[in-house]
Scaffold this active site. Structure first.
Site, PDB file in Angstrom:
ATOM      1  CG  HIS A   1      33.049  87.057  13.902  1.00 19.53           C
ATOM      2  ND1 HIS A   1      33.486  86.949  15.200  1.00 19.53           N
ATOM      3  CD2 HIS A   1      33.924  87.879  13.286  1.00 19.53           C
ATOM      4  CE1 HIS A   1      34.573  87.662  15.364  1.00 19.53           C
ATOM      5  NE2 HIS A   1      34.866  88.248  14.220  1.00 19.53           N
TER       6      HIS A   1
ATOM      7  CG  ASP B   1      32.642  85.029  17.770  1.00 18.74           C
ATOM      8  OD1 ASP B   1      31.982  85.608  16.878  1.00 18.74           O
ATOM      9  OD2 ASP B   1      33.871  85.170  17.888  1.00 18.74           O
TER      10      ASP B   1
ATOM     11  CB  SER C   1      38.158  88.588  14.757  1.00 23.72           C
ATOM     12  OG  SER C   1      37.253  89.569  15.183  1.00 23.72           O
TER      13      SER C   1
END
Length: 534
Positions: free
Chosen positions: A217, A177, A395
Site C-alpha cells: 500500500h 504507511d 489513500s
C-alpha cells in the site's frame, strides 16, 4: 446455582487476566533543561532550521520521555511497552487490567488511560455504536491497466508549478504507511534511488530497518508523488526527498498503531521533515471495545490526532486521507483526519465529482472536513513490480495533494506551514462556500497564490482589498494599458475592462459579497489574484 457461580468465576478470571492496551502518562520531564541546553542531542540541524525559519521555540515536548520513568515501567510486573511518545509524554503499554492499574502507585505517573473506554472510571458512557473496521489502509482497490497520470496533476493545475521547476526539490516528505516493497527495485522508483532521494526509513511495527517490506500500500502511495515512468507516470513531487516509515500492521487492527504513528511522526520531526503524508485512518478495531465512535472525532480525543496536532505545532504540514467510508452506515472521517490542523483530503473522479466512497464531514465538533479534494478514483499508481495501473481511494488523493503542497512550499520557501495551509484553502474552488462533502474544494496551484505571482515583480498592487465599491490597480509606468477580467469562483467571467495608469480604477459595486478572481494582462506583465467584495 453451582454452574452459575462457576461461570461468574470464569468471567472474572478472564477479565482480570486478559491483556489490555493502555497509555500511561507522566507528570513531568526532570531532565528537560539538560536536553534544551543541547538541542542537537535530540534533534537534527534540519529540524532546528525548520523551527528557526518559522520562529518556533523548543519546549518540553521536544524532550524525550524521562529514562528512569521508562525503565521503571518496563521493569513492572506484567507490563510490555509497545510504543513511546515524547510529545504526549506517554508510553503505550500492554498488560492485565490489574497490572496496568498498579502503575498508578508511581508518584511520577499522572494518569492511566485504557484503550477500552469502559475501563476508565472517569469516562462517560457513549451510546453510539462502535464499528469494527479491519483495514486501516482505507480499503483500496487496484486495477492493473495502463493509465495516464496527467489528469491528476492537471486537475490541480500542478503543471503551472512544474513548468517553473517547482517539483518538490529541497522539501522532505515522510510517508507513514503499511510497507514499501519494490521501492528499491521497481523501475518507476529508480529515479528516486539514483538521485538518493530516499533518505531512509524504519519499520516501527517490527522494530527493524528493513522498510522495503510489508504491504505494498505504501508503495502505491509513494508512486503518486515520487514515481516516474516516461509517458506513463509522473508523480506530483518527483524531486522531493522521502523518508519511509511503516506504522501499520496489516495483520491486525489495534490502537497501538496510533501510538506507532505518533512515534514515527516524532522521528520525522527530529529528522527535519517538512511534510507528513499518511493514507491511514483509524475508527474501528478488531476488538470492538477499542473502537472509536463518531463523538471521538473532535480533534482532541484520539491519540493519533493529538500527535498530528503537535506535529503541526513543530512547523510540519500533515496531510491525511479522509477515509473511504462514504457509502457505509458511519460515513464520517476517521483519525487523524479529524485533527484541526491536518489537511484532510477527500476524493473526486476525473470529472471532479466526489467519489461516492469518500468519507464526509463534519468533525464531531462541527468543523469543515474534508479540507480539500484531489483525484482518488482511477488514480495512476505503480505497483511493487513496477506495473502502472489505476487505484481507487482517498489513500491516493492524499499523496497526490501532499506532493503538490511540497511544490507550492518550494515556490514560497519563506512561508510557514500555517501560511501554506491557509494558501491551499484560499486557492480552492469552493473557498467561499465550503461544505462537508467537498470541503474547500479542488485547489488551483496555478492561481493567484501560485508561482506566477511569486515570480513577478513587486511593483504591482491591488487595493483596497477587501473592497466595497472599487479596486485600483497600481502597475509599472512601462505598462500603459491593461485588460482586467473578474471571474466568479466557478470560472464565469463577470467583468472585463481596459484600464490605464491614468485611470486604473475598476468598479466592483455590482458584485455580490464574496470571493472573486482577477486576471491582469499587460505587455510584459501577467497577474492573477483574488478580490474579496465586502
Amino acid at each position: 446455582m453451582k454452574y452459575y457461580f462457576t461461570f461468574v468465576l470464569l468471567f472474572v478470571f478472564s477479565a482480570m487476566f486478559s491483556q489490555e492496551d493502555a497509555w500511561v502518562y507522566f507528570k513531568d520531564k526532570p531532565s528537560a533543561q539538560l536536553f534544551l541546553n543541547k538541542p542537537l542531542d535530540m534533534l537534527t540541524q534540519h529540524s532546528l532550521d525548520r523551527r528557526t525559519n518559522q520562529n518556533i521555540s523548543l519546549d518540553a515536548t521536544d524532550v524525550p520521555v524521562e529514562k528512569s520513568y521508562f525503565s521503571q515501567i518496563k521493569a513492572s510486573a506484567g507490563i510490555t511497552i509497545m510504543a513511546n511518545s515524547k510529545w504526549l509524554n506517554a508510553l503505550h503499554i500492554r498488560g492485565t487490567q490489574a497490572d496496568i492499574l498498579a502503575l498508578k502507585s508511581f508518584l511520577f505517573v499522572e494518569k492511566v488511560v485504557f484503550a477500552n473506554k469502559a475501563l476508565n472510571t472517569t469516562s462517560k458512557k457513549v451510546s453510539e455504536t462502535k464499528l469494527i473496521q479491519t483495514n486501516d489502509k482505507l480499503k483500496t482497490s487496484i486495477d492493473y491497466a495502463y493509465g495516464n497520470s496527467a489528469n491528476q496533476i492537471q486537475m490541480l493545475n500542478g503543471q503551472a508549478l512544474h513548468k517553473q521547476n517547482y517539483t518538490g526539490s529541497g522539501k522532505i516528505i515522510a510517508v507513514l504507511d503499511a510497507g514499501f516493497p519494490g521501492v528499491n527495485t521497481a523501475t518507476p522508483f529508480q529515479n528516486l534511488q539514483a538521485k538518493n532521494q530516499i533518505l531512509g526509513g524504519y519499520d516501527f511495527v517490527n522494530r527493524n530497518t528493513n522498510f522495503y517490506t510489508g504491504d505494498d500500500h505504501g508503495t502505491l502511495v509513494l508512486s503518486t508523488m515520487g514515481g516516474y515512468k516516461e509517458n506513463e507516470l509522473v508523480g506530483t513531487a518527483p524531486d522531493a526527498s522521502y523518508y519511509l516509515f511503516i506504522t501499520e500492521n496489516d495483520a491486525s487492527e489495534n490502537p497501538v498503531e496510533e501510538s506507532l504513528w505518533v512515534e514515527a511522526a516524532e522521528k520525522a520531526d527530529s529528522l527535519g521533515v517538512d511534510i507528513i503524508t499518511t493514507s491511514l485512518g483509524y475508527f474501528g478495531y478488531d476488538n470492538v471495545d477499542y473502537s472509536h465512535t463518531y463523538s471521538d472525532m473532535n480533534g482532541s480525543t484520539n491519540f493519533i490526532s493529538r500527535g498530528a496536532e503537535v506535529a503541526f505545532s513543530k512547523g510540519i504540514i500533515v496531510v491525511a486521507s479522509a477515509g473511504n467510508e462514504g457509502r457505509t452506515a458511519e460515513p464520517h472521517i476517521g483519525a487523524p483526519a479529524d485533527a484541526v490542523s491536518v489537511i484532510t483530503v477527500g476524493s473526486v473522479d476525473s470529472a471532479k465529482i466526489k467519489s461516492n466512497f469518500s468519507s464526509i464531514g463534519p468533525s464531531f465538533d462541527n468543523r469543515i472536513k474534508p479540507d480539500v479534494m484531489a483525484q482518488g478514483t482511477a488514480t495512476v499508481v505503480s505497483s511493487a513490480t513496477g506495473s502502472i495501473g489505476t487505484a481507487n481511494g482517498t489513500s491516493f488523493s492524499c499523496p497526490v495533494m501532499a506532493g503538490m503542497i511540497a511544490c507550492l512550499w518550494q515556490a514560497f520557501p519563506t512561508k510557514t506551514n500555517k501560511e501554506i495551509r491557509q494558501m491551499l484553502l484560499e486557492i480552492s474552488d469552493r473557498y467561499a462556500t465550503p461544505d462537508n462533502s467537498y470541503g474547500y474544494g479542488i485547489p488551483n496551484f496555478g492561481s493567484t497564490l501560485g508561482v506566477e505571482n511569486f515570480l513577478a515583480s513587486s511593483d504591482f498592487s491591488v487595493f483596497p482589498n477587501p473592497s466595497k465599491t472599487f479596486v485600483s490597480f497600481s502597475f509599472s509606468n512601462e505598462n500603459y494599458d491593461a485588460l482586467v477580467s473578474i471571474y466568479s469562483v466557478l470560472g464565469q467571467k463577470l467583468i472585463e475592462k481596459q484600464i490605464t495608469n491614468q485611470n486604473p480604477i475598476l468598479s466592483v459595486e455590482a458584485l455580490n459579497s464574496g470571493l472573486y478572481f482577477y486576471t491582469f494582462e499587460a505587455e510584459g506583465l501577467h497577474k492573477t489574484g483574488k478580490i474579496i467584495k465586502q
